[in-house]
Design an enzyme around this catalytic site. Structure first.
Site, PDB file in Angstrom:
ATOM      1  N   ASN A   3       0.762 -26.430 -42.893  1.00 43.23           N
ATOM      2  CA  ASN A   3       1.336 -25.532 -43.906  1.00 43.23           C
ATOM      3  C   ASN A   3       2.649 -24.959 -43.382  1.00 43.23           C
ATOM      4  OD1 ASN A   3       2.014 -23.430 -45.600  1.00 43.23           O
ATOM      5  ND2 ASN A   3      -0.014 -22.462 -45.581  1.00 43.23           N
ATOM      6  N   HIS A  54       1.500 -27.079 -53.172  1.00 43.12           N
ATOM      7  CA  HIS A  54       1.649 -26.426 -51.871  1.00 43.12           C
ATOM      8  C   HIS A  54       0.512 -26.870 -50.942  1.00 43.12           C
ATOM      9  CE1 HIS A  54       2.170 -23.752 -48.656  1.00 43.12           C
ATOM     10  NE2 HIS A  54       1.188 -22.929 -48.985  1.00 43.12           N
ATOM     11  N   CYS A 114       5.067 -19.032 -50.032  1.00 43.32           N
ATOM     12  CA  CYS A 114       4.882 -20.464 -50.268  1.00 43.32           C
ATOM     13  C   CYS A 114       5.272 -20.888 -51.678  1.00 43.32           C
ATOM     14  CB  CYS A 114       3.437 -20.836 -49.984  1.00 43.32           C
ATOM     15  SG  CYS A 114       2.970 -20.383 -48.321  1.00 43.32           S
TER      16      CYS A 114
HETATM   17  N1  ACO Z   1     -11.803 -22.874 -35.239  1.00 37.95           N
HETATM   18  C1  ACO Z   1     -13.115 -22.671 -35.196  1.00 37.95           C
HETATM   19  N2  ACO Z   1     -13.729 -21.720 -35.931  1.00 37.95           N
HETATM   20  C2  ACO Z   1     -12.970 -20.973 -36.741  1.00 37.95           C
HETATM   21  C3  ACO Z   1     -11.583 -21.147 -36.841  1.00 37.95           C
HETATM   22  C4  ACO Z   1     -10.994 -22.142 -36.036  1.00 37.95           C
HETATM   23  N3  ACO Z   1      -9.665 -22.382 -36.060  1.00 37.95           N
HETATM   24  N4  ACO Z   1     -11.096 -20.248 -37.732  1.00 37.95           N
HETATM   25  C5  ACO Z   1     -12.146 -19.547 -38.186  1.00 37.95           C
HETATM   26  N5  ACO Z   1     -13.283 -19.980 -37.599  1.00 37.95           N
HETATM   27  C6  ACO Z   1     -14.637 -19.519 -37.785  1.00 37.95           C
HETATM   28  C7  ACO Z   1     -14.696 -18.059 -38.220  1.00 37.95           C
HETATM   29  O1  ACO Z   1     -14.641 -17.211 -37.112  1.00 37.95           O
HETATM   30  C8  ACO Z   1     -16.025 -18.021 -38.932  1.00 37.95           C
HETATM   31  O2  ACO Z   1     -17.047 -17.922 -37.963  1.00 37.95           O
HETATM   32  P1  ACO Z   1     -18.320 -16.980 -38.229  1.00 37.95           P
HETATM   33  O3  ACO Z   1     -18.991 -17.550 -39.450  1.00 37.95           O
HETATM   34  O4  ACO Z   1     -19.101 -17.141 -36.980  1.00 37.95           O
HETATM   35  O5  ACO Z   1     -17.753 -15.605 -38.474  1.00 37.95           O
HETATM   36  C9  ACO Z   1     -16.137 -19.409 -39.558  1.00 37.95           C
HETATM   37  O6  ACO Z   1     -15.232 -20.244 -38.850  1.00 37.95           O
HETATM   38  C10 ACO Z   1     -15.784 -19.442 -41.042  1.00 37.95           C
HETATM   39  O7  ACO Z   1     -14.553 -18.722 -41.204  1.00 37.95           O
HETATM   40  P2  ACO Z   1     -13.838 -18.600 -42.598  1.00 37.95           P
HETATM   41  O8  ACO Z   1     -12.584 -17.806 -42.452  1.00 37.95           O
HETATM   42  O9  ACO Z   1     -14.838 -18.155 -43.644  1.00 37.95           O
HETATM   43  O10 ACO Z   1     -13.447 -20.131 -42.821  1.00 37.95           O
HETATM   44  P3  ACO Z   1     -13.056 -20.867 -44.155  1.00 37.95           P
HETATM   45  O11 ACO Z   1     -14.022 -21.947 -44.393  1.00 37.95           O
HETATM   46  O12 ACO Z   1     -12.761 -19.908 -45.273  1.00 37.95           O
HETATM   47  O13 ACO Z   1     -11.669 -21.528 -43.744  1.00 37.95           O
HETATM   48  C11 ACO Z   1      -9.295 -21.164 -43.969  1.00 37.95           C
HETATM   49  C12 ACO Z   1     -10.591 -20.719 -43.320  1.00 37.95           C
HETATM   50  C13 ACO Z   1      -9.013 -22.590 -43.552  1.00 37.95           C
HETATM   51  C14 ACO Z   1      -8.168 -20.252 -43.539  1.00 37.95           C
HETATM   52  C15 ACO Z   1      -9.461 -21.111 -45.527  1.00 37.95           C
HETATM   53  O14 ACO Z   1     -10.016 -19.876 -45.892  1.00 37.95           O
HETATM   54  C16 ACO Z   1      -8.138 -21.286 -46.245  1.00 37.95           C
HETATM   55  O15 ACO Z   1      -7.519 -22.331 -46.182  1.00 37.95           O
HETATM   56  N6  ACO Z   1      -7.727 -20.285 -47.019  1.00 37.95           N
HETATM   57  C17 ACO Z   1      -6.497 -20.358 -47.788  1.00 37.95           C
HETATM   58  C18 ACO Z   1      -5.293 -20.124 -46.946  1.00 37.95           C
HETATM   59  C19 ACO Z   1      -4.094 -20.170 -47.852  1.00 37.95           C
HETATM   60  O16 ACO Z   1      -4.176 -20.631 -48.979  1.00 37.95           O
HETATM   61  N7  ACO Z   1      -2.966 -19.682 -47.447  1.00 37.95           N
HETATM   62  C20 ACO Z   1      -1.920 -19.735 -48.499  1.00 37.95           C
HETATM   63  C21 ACO Z   1      -0.784 -19.226 -48.337  1.00 37.95           C
HETATM   64  S1  ACO Z   1      -0.129 -19.411 -46.706  1.00 37.95           S
HETATM   65  C22 ACO Z   1       1.435 -18.786 -46.812  1.00 37.95           C
HETATM   66  O17 ACO Z   1       1.854 -18.276 -47.836  1.00 37.95           O
HETATM   67  C23 ACO Z   1       2.273 -18.783 -45.555  1.00 37.95           C
END
Ligand code: ACO
Length: 328
Positions: A283, A253, A113
């Site tokens: 994204n 980004h 990214c």
């Molecule tokens: N729908 C419903 N529930 C979900 C989903 C979904 N799509 N995805 C995860 N959950 C659940 C998980 O299973 C977890 O449940 P649990 O507590 O029962 O285990 C709960 O939601 C929380 O999961 P987390 O992974 O901790 O969720 P978080 O609040 O961290 O959000 C996310 C996840 C959106 C991916 C976030 O961490 C994020 O945006 N991270 C950064 C990603 C990023 O920056 N990528 C950059 C580069 S991408 C590239 O280079 C191509």
């Protein structure tokens, strides 16, 4: 030697087909409410079955050329940043170069990214050194081709898009005022594709386990981005001889609306100063920055003389920033 280099023209392209959060509810155990509250995303685009990354890149590049009022004959170098090349080789940049009839060297740059900021930095250096005059930088990705559609924690995030810019000489005091790149290879396992390269050959068993798709430690990436991106932003703004209050628009980004909001809070930026298109496009890797930049400019959000701060982060772990004094 050129005094400075600027983005003489920008262009972008998104495929027509839209995937909404409701569509995703039918594929994995998720909800519109979860996706919106955790990411800010409502829709993303998906390339048609006959479209490859170079097809998206070619249209974005044509639009950037038209915006720059240049023809393919004016382009001296082509850089394509992508993590989803049409094939392992030849470089997607060479395919685009052939599509457009450009007679110039071309290469791909793979930096997730952060690709556009890396590409822009190379182009700026080429132009200022006098090595090449008009450098076409394209970021294009079909992330939906490397998405694990059974993993709800990643498949809701990604879309396909392309953005491009022509980097050309400009008068001193305008254009790219400063840039900073970073790479923390020790954090490489935060986001990767486990198989299909020279380390782990793809086998039918690994294919069944979706090992050719993206694997991401989202929560850890989130923490690293929220800490490191604002720190880099502060450094690059100082390097440009400015203060954060001088920045008219931040184009960052588009990984997660919450990351953008956290960065805005840390940098004490008022509402609306960080431009967001995440709701409509999700994204799309390195394409998010040039796509957002192109849309912001054509919406009238960027005017000549404005200071625009570009910020990127992604696989590697890499990060980068650039300050541009807009001139067009
Ligand atoms: N729908 C419903 N529930 C979900 C989903 C979904 N799509 N995805 C995860 N959950 C659940 C998980 O299973 C977890 O449940 P649990 O507590 O029962 O285990 C709960 O939601 C929380 O999961 P987390 O992974 O901790 O969720 P978080 O609040 O961290 O959000 C996310 C996840 C959106 C991916 C976030 O961490 C994020 O945006 N991270 C950064 C990603 C990023 O920056 N990528 C950059 C580069 S991408 C590239 O280079 C191509």
């Amino acid at each position: 030697m050129a005094a400075a280099a600027t983005l003489r023209g920008t262009g972008s392209y998104v495929p027509e087909q839209v995937i909404t959060n409701r569509d995703l509810e039918r594929i994995v155990d998720t909800s519109d409410e979860w996706i919106v509250s955790h990411t800010g995303m409502r829709e993303r685009r998906i390339a048609g079955p006959e479209q490859a990354t170079s097809d998206l890149a070619t249209v974005a590049a044509q639009r950037a050329l038209a915006d720059a009022d240049l023809t393919p004959a004016d382009i001296d170098f082509v850089i394509c940043t992508t993590i989803t090349p049409d094939m392992a080789f030849p470089a997607t940049a060479c395919i685009v170069q052939a599509n457009l009839g450009i007679k110039a060297p071309a290469f791909d740059l793979t930096n997730g990214c952060t690709g556009f900021i890396y590409g822009l930095t190379v182009a700026d250096s080429f132009v200022r050194a006098g090595a090449y005059r008009n450098v076409l930088v394209i970021s294009a990705d079909c992330l939906t081709r490397i998405t694990n559609w059974t993993d709800r924690s990643t498949c809701v995030l990604f879309g396909d898009a392309a953005g491009a810019a022509v980097v050309s000489p400009c008068e001193a005091g305008y254009g790219v005022l400063a840039h900073e790149l970073g790479s923390l290879g020790e954090l490489g396992d935060l986001l990767l594709i486990p198989a299909g390269g020279s380390r782990v050959r793809l086998t039918p068993r690994l294919l069944e386990q979706n090992m050719e798709t993206m694997s991401m430690n989202g929560p850890e990436l989130y923490k690293v981005a929220v800490r490191m991106v604002p720190e880099l932003a502060e450094r690059v703004v100082v390097q440009a001889g400015l203060q954060m209050s001088d920045v008219d628009l931040v184009v960052m980004h588009q990984a997660n609306q919450r990351i953008m909001d956290a960065a805005a809070r840390r940098l004490d930026l008022p509402n609306g100063r960080v431009y967001s298109i995440i709701e409509k496009y999700g994204n799309s890797s390195a394409s998010t920055v040039p796509l957002a930049l192109d849309l912001a400019y054509h919406e009238g959000r960027i005017k000549s003389g404005d200071h625009v701060l570009l910020l990127g982060f992604g696989a590697g772990f890499t990060l980068g920033g650039a300050v541009i004094r807009w001139t067009k």
